[in-house]
Write an enzyme that holds these catalytic residues in place. Structure first.
Site, short mmCIF file in Angstrom:
data_model
loop_
_atom_site.label_atom_id
_atom_site.label_comp_id
_atom_site.label_asym_id
_atom_site.label_seq_id
_atom_site.Cartn_x
_atom_site.Cartn_y
_atom_site.Cartn_z
N SER A 106 1.06 -0.93 0.16
CA SER A 106 0.04 -0.05 -0.02
C SER A 106 1.21 1.61 -0.26
O SER A 106 2.18 0.79 0.92
CB SER A 106 -1.19 0.20 1.17
OG SER A 106 -1.10 1.02 1.49
N TYR A 146 -1.53 -1.45 10.45
CA TYR A 146 -1.70 -1.45 9.25
C TYR A 146 -0.90 -0.95 8.33
O TYR A 146 0.04 -1.72 7.50
CB TYR A 146 -3.59 -0.81 8.76
CG TYR A 146 -3.25 -1.01 7.36
CD1 TYR A 146 -3.55 -1.90 6.79
CD2 TYR A 146 -3.26 -0.22 6.37
CE1 TYR A 146 -3.80 -2.87 5.42
CE2 TYR A 146 -3.35 -0.06 5.14
CZ TYR A 146 -3.52 -1.26 4.80
OH TYR A 146 -3.96 -1.92 3.36
N1 LIG Z 1 -9.12 -0.74 -1.09
C1 LIG Z 1 -7.74 0.04 -1.35
O1 LIG Z 1 -8.08 1.45 -0.64
C2 LIG Z 1 -6.41 -0.23 -0.89
C3 LIG Z 1 -5.19 0.64 -0.32
C4 LIG Z 1 -3.25 0.26 -0.40
C5 LIG Z 1 -3.70 -1.72 -0.25
N2 LIG Z 1 -5.25 -2.31 -0.15
C6 LIG Z 1 -4.70 -3.85 0.01
O2 LIG Z 1 -5.28 -4.10 -1.09
C7 LIG Z 1 -5.49 -5.74 -0.77
C8 LIG Z 1 -6.48 -6.24 -1.43
O3 LIG Z 1 -7.77 -5.35 -0.63
P1 LIG Z 1 -9.40 -5.22 -1.54
O4 LIG Z 1 -9.43 -3.64 -1.29
O5 LIG Z 1 -9.11 -5.95 -2.53
O6 LIG Z 1 -9.52 -5.20 0.14
P2 LIG Z 1 -11.43 -6.21 0.17
O7 LIG Z 1 -12.79 -5.74 -1.15
O8 LIG Z 1 -11.92 -6.31 1.46
O9 LIG Z 1 -10.40 -7.93 -0.34
C9 LIG Z 1 -9.43 -8.60 0.60
C10 LIG Z 1 -9.88 -10.06 0.02
O10 LIG Z 1 -9.38 -10.44 1.27
C11 LIG Z 1 -10.16 -11.78 1.86
N3 LIG Z 1 -9.25 -11.94 3.22
C12 LIG Z 1 -9.79 -10.66 4.30
N4 LIG Z 1 -9.27 -11.63 5.26
C13 LIG Z 1 -9.15 -12.69 4.75
C14 LIG Z 1 -9.05 -14.39 5.82
N5 LIG Z 1 -8.84 -13.82 7.63
N6 LIG Z 1 -7.94 -15.75 5.17
C15 LIG Z 1 -8.21 -15.59 3.83
N7 LIG Z 1 -8.87 -14.65 3.19
C16 LIG Z 1 -9.23 -13.57 3.60
C17 LIG Z 1 -11.22 -11.53 1.70
O11 LIG Z 1 -12.39 -12.24 1.36
P3 LIG Z 1 -12.92 -13.16 2.77
O12 LIG Z 1 -14.60 -12.49 3.08
O13 LIG Z 1 -14.48 -14.29 1.76
O14 LIG Z 1 -12.66 -13.89 3.05
C18 LIG Z 1 -11.74 -10.42 0.42
O15 LIG Z 1 -11.76 -11.48 -0.83
C19 LIG Z 1 -4.99 -5.97 0.66
O16 LIG Z 1 -3.79 -6.53 1.55
C20 LIG Z 1 -5.13 -4.41 1.06
O17 LIG Z 1 -4.41 -4.36 2.69
C21 LIG Z 1 -6.49 -1.99 -0.73
#
Ligand SMILES: NC(=O)c1ccc[n+]([C@@H]2O[C@H](COP(=O)([O-])OP(=O)(O)OC[C@H]3O[C@@H](n4cnc5c(N)ncnc54)[C@H](OP(=O)(O)O)[C@@H]3O)[C@@H](O)[C@H]2O)c1
Length: 254
Positions: A136, A149
């Site tokens: 991130s 985080y």
């Molecule tokens: N969106 C942002 O603003 C942003 C910015 C910077 C970095 N990121 C990073 O991008 C990555 C993806 O996040 P996203 O934005 O796509 O969020 P998201 O839509 O909430 O997706 C998160 C994914 O991780 C899975 N997950 C959550 N907890 C889990 C667990 N304990 N075990 C296995 N799977 C788990 C969820 O599926 P289930 O609920 O089915 O488990 C979901 O598929 C993360 O590492 C996040 O830190 C996001």
């Protein structure tokens, strides 16, 4: 023979978009997340590739080993590992639930590290492999109100950049994707949707595509979006105390 990509957190947001991109390029998929129904629905949506789903809570100790063993038992060779699953939490460190923050460390740091540990040796043996670790823009400075985080993402960036050097000449590349605010479920899970940092969130398909292209080129680090690139550059040149103050301001409500 088709190549296989293993993607964690494939049921929504960036992971869901990564799956679509790999499928479009003819990869078979191994999809990991907790929600088994959603994983199976996603599996049904693909017809011309093999999709294996592994429902798993990656915040459980030992989860990475279990996934590796399941993949081995099925005789699947993983060509690309996408360590994408992760979550954040907004609030003062001492006021947030400790168990949730420990789970975050287990998911964002330990599972990512252990999955890399288990899948890397065979990639090295084949002289071929790609790893995409999702960090991130949070990786570049301290993050008051999201302290654990931000620290977890600093780990992901540092760990991944170190591996890049260790793996020179092995045929294995490690790419770190550093998105800024992106429209996924992350905002709701972390309770950051109303913060200033989410006022110019990018769409998940655009961010995933940039990450995917960087991965395929074997790029070390990719920061998505012009504003985020400028922010990261600024953070590199200012005192960390000032960068922390700015992070705290941006974490506040719009
Ligand atoms: N969106 C942002 O603003 C942003 C910015 C910077 C970095 N990121 C990073 O991008 C990555 C993806 O996040 P996203 O934005 O796509 O969020 P998201 O839509 O909430 O997706 C998160 C994914 O991780 C899975 N997950 C959550 N907890 C889990 C667990 N304990 N075990 C296995 N799977 C788990 C969820 O599926 P289930 O609920 O089915 O488990 C979901 O598929 C993360 O590492 C996040 O830190 C996001």
């Amino acid at each position: 023979m088709k190549k296989t990509a293993l993607i964690t957190g494939a049921t929504s947001g960036l992971g869901y978009e990564f799956a679509k991109l790999f499928a479009k390029d003819g990869y078979n998929l191994v999809l990991v997340a907790r929600n088994e129904n959603t994983l199976n629905e996603i599996k049904q949506s693909y017809s011309n590739i093999e999709v294996t789903v592994i429902p798993m809570d990656l915040s459980t100790p030992g989860a990475a080993k279990e996934i590796f063993e399941k993949v081995e038992q099925k005789g699947i060779s993983v060509d690309v590992l996408v360590n994408n699953a992760g979550f954040g939490l907004m609030g003062k460190f001492d006021e947030l639930d400790l168990k949730k923050q420990s789970n975050m460390i287990q998911l964002n740091i330990t599972a990512l590290t252990e999955l890399t540990y288990y899948f890397l040796p065979k990639m090295k043996q084949r002289n071929n492999g790609r790893i995409l670790n999702v960090a991130s823009t949070a990786a570049f400075q301290p993050g008051p109100l999201m302290a654990v985080y931000f620290a977890s993402k600093a780990y992901v960036l540092s760990f991944s950049e170190a591996l890049v050097e260790e793996l020179i000449g092995t045929g294995v590349t490690v790419t770190t994707l550093c998105p800024g605010a992106t429209k996924t479920n992350f905002g709701a899970v972390a309770s950051v949707e109303n913060s200033k940092m989410f006022s110019s969130a990018m769409s998940s398909d655009v961010v995933a595509k940039q990450g995917y292209e960087a991965l395929m080129r074997g790029k070390r680090v990719i920061v998505t979006g012009g504003l985020n690139k400028a922010g990261v550059l600024g953070a590199k040149f200012m005192p960390r105390s000032l960068a922390a103050k700015i992070s705290k301001y941006v974490a506040g409500e719009k």
